[in-house]
Design a protein around this motif. Structure first.
Motif, PDB file in Angstrom:
ATOM      1  N   THR A   1       5.282  -1.402   3.669  1.00  0.00           N
ATOM      2  CA  THR A   1       4.314  -2.493   3.675  1.00  0.00           C
ATOM      3  C   THR A   1       2.945  -1.970   3.230  1.00  0.00           C
ATOM      4  OG1 THR A   1       3.557  -2.107   5.942  1.00  0.00           O
ATOM      5  CG2 THR A   1       5.487  -3.551   5.669  1.00  0.00           C
ATOM      6  N   PRO A   2       2.052  -2.860   2.829  1.00  0.00           N
ATOM      7  CA  PRO A   2       0.687  -2.424   2.521  1.00  0.00           C
ATOM      8  C   PRO A   2       0.026  -1.717   3.709  1.00  0.00           C
ATOM      9  CG  PRO A   2       1.039  -4.613   1.658  1.00  0.00           C
ATOM     10  CD  PRO A   2       2.237  -4.273   2.500  1.00  0.00           C
ATOM     11  N   GLN A   3       0.295  -2.185   4.911  1.00  0.00           N
ATOM     12  CA  GLN A   3      -0.266  -1.552   6.103  1.00  0.00           C
ATOM     13  C   GLN A   3       0.239  -0.120   6.239  1.00  0.00           C
ATOM     14  OE1 GLN A   3       1.160  -4.600   6.046  1.00  0.00           O
ATOM     15  NE2 GLN A   3      -0.493  -5.977   6.619  1.00  0.00           N
ATOM     16  N   ASP A   4       1.519   0.101   5.970  1.00  0.00           N
ATOM     17  CA  ASP A   4       2.081   1.456   5.993  1.00  0.00           C
ATOM     18  C   ASP A   4       1.384   2.337   4.956  1.00  0.00           C
ATOM     19  OD1 ASP A   4       3.991   0.668   7.866  1.00  0.00           O
ATOM     20  OD2 ASP A   4       5.632   0.551   6.397  1.00  0.00           O
ATOM     21  N   ALA A   5       1.141   1.784   3.773  1.00  0.00           N
ATOM     22  CA  ALA A   5       0.513   2.544   2.691  1.00  0.00           C
ATOM     23  C   ALA A   5      -0.898   2.975   3.079  1.00  0.00           C
ATOM     24  CB  ALA A   5       0.478   1.712   1.417  1.00  0.00           C
ATOM     25  N   VAL A   6      -1.682   2.063   3.641  1.00  0.00           N
ATOM     26  CA  VAL A   6      -3.052   2.392   4.040  1.00  0.00           C
ATOM     27  C   VAL A   6      -3.044   3.421   5.155  1.00  0.00           C
ATOM     28  CG1 VAL A   6      -5.167   1.470   5.063  1.00  0.00           C
ATOM     29  CG2 VAL A   6      -4.001   0.203   3.245  1.00  0.00           C
ATOM     30  N   ARG A   7      -2.176   3.256   6.144  1.00  0.00           N
ATOM     31  CA  ARG A   7      -2.088   4.223   7.240  1.00  0.00           C
ATOM     32  C   ARG A   7      -1.738   5.601   6.710  1.00  0.00           C
ATOM     33  NH1 ARG A   7       2.059   6.189   9.115  1.00  0.00           N
ATOM     34  NH2 ARG A   7       3.414   4.486   8.484  1.00  0.00           N
ATOM     35  N   CYS A   8      -0.760   5.686   5.828  1.00  0.00           N
ATOM     36  CA  CYS A   8      -0.353   6.968   5.255  1.00  0.00           C
ATOM     37  C   CYS A   8      -1.507   7.571   4.452  1.00  0.00           C
ATOM     38  CB  CYS A   8       0.879   6.772   4.378  1.00  0.00           C
ATOM     39  SG  CYS A   8       1.597   8.305   3.773  1.00  0.00           S
TER      40      CYS A   8
ATOM     41  N   ASP B   1      -3.601  13.929   2.947  1.00  0.00           N
ATOM     42  CA  ASP B   1      -4.547  14.497   1.987  1.00  0.00           C
ATOM     43  C   ASP B   1      -4.503  13.801   0.634  1.00  0.00           C
ATOM     44  OD1 ASP B   1      -5.497  16.374   3.787  1.00  0.00           O
ATOM     45  OD2 ASP B   1      -3.976  17.853   3.237  1.00  0.00           O
ATOM     46  N   MET B   2      -3.950  12.602   0.565  1.00  0.00           N
ATOM     47  CA  MET B   2      -3.932  11.872  -0.707  1.00  0.00           C
ATOM     48  C   MET B   2      -5.356  11.656  -1.192  1.00  0.00           C
ATOM     49  SD  MET B   2      -1.042   8.925  -0.803  1.00  0.00           S
ATOM     50  CE  MET B   2      -1.323   8.193   0.784  1.00  0.00           C
ATOM     51  N   ASP B   3      -5.563  11.777  -2.496  1.00  0.00           N
ATOM     52  CA  ASP B   3      -6.891  11.607  -3.082  1.00  0.00           C
ATOM     53  C   ASP B   3      -7.234  10.149  -3.332  1.00  0.00           C
ATOM     54  OD1 ASP B   3      -7.375  14.370  -3.205  1.00  0.00           O
ATOM     55  OD2 ASP B   3      -6.281  14.513  -5.095  1.00  0.00           O
ATOM     56  N   ALA B   4      -6.233   9.342  -3.662  1.00  0.00           N
ATOM     57  CA  ALA B   4      -6.500   7.951  -4.029  1.00  0.00           C
ATOM     58  C   ALA B   4      -5.286   7.096  -3.711  1.00  0.00           C
ATOM     59  CB  ALA B   4      -6.830   7.850  -5.504  1.00  0.00           C
ATOM     60  N   LEU B   5      -5.533   5.792  -3.646  1.00  0.00           N
ATOM     61  CA  LEU B   5      -4.462   4.833  -3.390  1.00  0.00           C
ATOM     62  C   LEU B   5      -4.699   3.605  -4.250  1.00  0.00           C
ATOM     63  CD1 LEU B   5      -1.994   3.848  -1.691  1.00  0.00           C
ATOM     64  CD2 LEU B   5      -3.661   2.876  -0.098  1.00  0.00           C
ATOM     65  N   ALA B   6      -3.688   3.211  -5.029  1.00  0.00           N
ATOM     66  CA  ALA B   6      -3.715   1.966  -5.787  1.00  0.00           C
ATOM     67  C   ALA B   6      -2.759   1.015  -5.085  1.00  0.00           C
ATOM     68  CB  ALA B   6      -3.267   2.194  -7.223  1.00  0.00           C
ATOM     69  N   LEU B   7      -3.268  -0.142  -4.720  1.00  0.00           N
ATOM     70  CA  LEU B   7      -2.465  -1.122  -3.980  1.00  0.00           C
ATOM     71  C   LEU B   7      -2.755  -2.499  -4.563  1.00  0.00           C
ATOM     72  CD1 LEU B   7      -0.510  -1.449  -1.578  1.00  0.00           C
ATOM     73  CD2 LEU B   7      -2.497  -1.699  -0.105  1.00  0.00           C
ATOM     74  N   GLY B   8      -1.813  -3.009  -5.356  1.00  0.00           N
ATOM     75  CA  GLY B   8      -2.063  -4.273  -6.048  1.00  0.00           C
ATOM     76  C   GLY B   8      -3.269  -4.109  -6.957  1.00  0.00           C
TER      77      GLY B   8
END
Length: 45
Positions: free
Chosen positions: A19-26, A31-38
């Motif tokens: 889920t998007p919530q899982d992605a943001v929490r992770c 140590d991820m540098d960036a996240l693209a979500l939609g």
């Protein structure tokens, strides 16, 4: 646009992100540098 796609998006010993919530929490707890979500892009400074 060059990019890296991780086909098993999850942290070590955690379930795969579903889920998007899982992605943001992770993103916030790793140590991820960036996240693209939609249409959104965020990067850590």
């Amino acid at each position: 646009m060059p990019m890296v796609v991780n086909t098993s998006f999850n942290d070590n010993e955690e379930p795969i992100v579903c889920t998007p919530q899982d992605a943001v929490r992770c993103y916030l707890t790793t140590d991820m540098d960036a996240l693209a979500l939609g249409p959104f892009w965020t990067a850590k400074a």
